[in-house]
Write a protein that holds these residues in place. Structure first.
Motif, PDB file in Angstrom:
ATOM      1  N   SER A   1     -10.668   4.965  21.747  1.00 38.12           N
ATOM      2  CA  SER A   1     -10.824   3.913  20.819  1.00 38.12           C
ATOM      3  C   SER A   1     -10.739   4.563  19.820  1.00 38.12           C
ATOM      4  O   SER A   1     -10.879   3.636  19.168  1.00 38.12           O
ATOM      5  N   LEU A   2     -10.901   5.532  19.226  1.00 42.34           N
ATOM      6  CA  LEU A   2     -11.401   5.926  18.251  1.00 42.34           C
ATOM      7  C   LEU A   2      -9.753   6.926  17.492  1.00 42.34           C
ATOM      8  O   LEU A   2      -9.353   8.081  18.125  1.00 42.34           O
TER       9      LEU A   2
ATOM     10  N   ALA B   1     -10.989   5.208  13.326  1.00 46.96           N
ATOM     11  CA  ALA B   1     -11.241   4.205  13.118  1.00 46.96           C
ATOM     12  C   ALA B   1     -10.776   3.128  14.451  1.00 46.96           C
ATOM     13  O   ALA B   1      -9.398   4.384  14.871  1.00 46.96           O
ATOM     14  N   PRO B   2     -10.990   2.246  15.430  1.00 49.39           N
ATOM     15  CA  PRO B   2      -9.768   1.455  16.230  1.00 49.39           C
ATOM     16  C   PRO B   2      -8.798   1.437  15.812  1.00 49.39           C
ATOM     17  O   PRO B   2      -8.176   1.015  14.650  1.00 49.39           O
ATOM     18  N   PRO B   3      -8.119   1.687  16.764  1.00 51.28           N
ATOM     19  CA  PRO B   3      -6.241   2.010  16.350  1.00 51.28           C
ATOM     20  C   PRO B   3      -5.743   0.192  15.996  1.00 51.28           C
ATOM     21  O   PRO B   3      -6.517  -0.570  16.555  1.00 51.28           O
TER      22      PRO B   3
END
Length: 266
Positions: A72-73, A91-93
């Motif tokens: 998720s990150l 950060a989220p992809p």
């Protein structure tokens, strides 16, 4: 370590697939963030974070391969200050990534000039004869299959690793394994370190056999204290798969003599 520079093993046709693979690797490297101006000395966090984000996007991450899922990150190209000092922002992809497809893209991504040039040297010397023996399409399929075997072999042994695998060395290791099986007595001009580098013409079984033994030795955790950034086990897996795939070809008919003017390049 023995450094091969040229083999004495003529070919019948121009190895266009080998040339295309080398060209593709060079082009991708030149488009890699931080590739041309390698981070050194006064490189700031951003210059270090951008390549890291690129590798996470296009590299093959063992944990992703085994679980077939992207975290998720992921690292971004933006630097941040955390409790432990400067680092890369997570950060989220912002992209869609297929873990199986990432093995393919990872084969064309390299972390440094030394990484790239070392791999391309081995592909340049030994790839043309395997392409000549298999034919262009079968050779390309063989190359990619060995790359996949190397990546998944490494991932199975280290399923929790979040470090991206990048580079063509797993696929090229398969080429080396096939070369050892098919042309063990071919002569390879090599630089042998003894006080200084001495050029010697050695049989392929010595050059490639020694290379494989060193990879196996290092993969077991011996010999190099700082070898953690090199996936030696992937090299071993690719080499073994390439050698096994080449075994049925040993009993084939002898190749016709090469056309005049075509010889193995270096």
């Amino acid at each position: 370590m023995v450094i091969p520079v040229h083999d004495v093993n003529p070919v019948r046709r121009t190895p266009w697939v080998t040339y295309a693979l080398i060209a593709a690797n060079v082009v991708v490297f030149l488009r890699t963030p931080g590739a041309v101006t390698s981070p050194a000395g006064g490189a700031g966090p951003v210059e270090l974070c951008q390549p890291q984000a690129f590798m996470a996007h296009w590299g093959a991450v063992p944990r992703e391969l085994i679980h077939d899922a992207v975290p998720s990150l992921v690292p971004t190209g933006t630097a941040a200050i955390g409790p432990r000092g400067p680092g890369c922002l997570l950060a989220p992809p912002g992209y869609t990534k297929s873990p199986p497809l990432s093995v393919l893209t990872a084969m064309f991504v390299h972390a440094s000039w030394l990484h790239l040039l070392g791999n391309m040297l081995f592909l340049w010397i030994f790839g043309n004869n395997i392409e000549d023996r298999l034919g262009r399409l079968r050779y390309l399929g063989f190359y990619l299959l060995c790359g996949y075997a190397a990546a998944y072999g490494f991932a199975l042994a280290d399923a929790d690793s979040a470090t991206p695998l990048v580079g063509a060395s797993g696929a090229i290791a398969g080429v080396l394994g096939a070369y050892l099986v098919l042309y063990p007595r071919a002569r390879v001009w090599s630089l042998v370190p003894f006080l200084f580098f001495i050029p010697l013409r050695l049989p392929a079984w010595v050059v490639l056999g020694l290379w494989f033994v060193l990879q196996a030795f290092y993969s077991a955790g011996y010999g190099l204290s700082g070898a953690g950034t090199v996936a030696y086990l992937a090299h071993v897996a690719g080499f073994v798969v390439g050698a096994l795939l080449a075994v049925p070809l040993r009993g084939g008919t002898r190749r016709p003599p090469p056309r005049p003017g075509l010889a193995s390049r270096w």
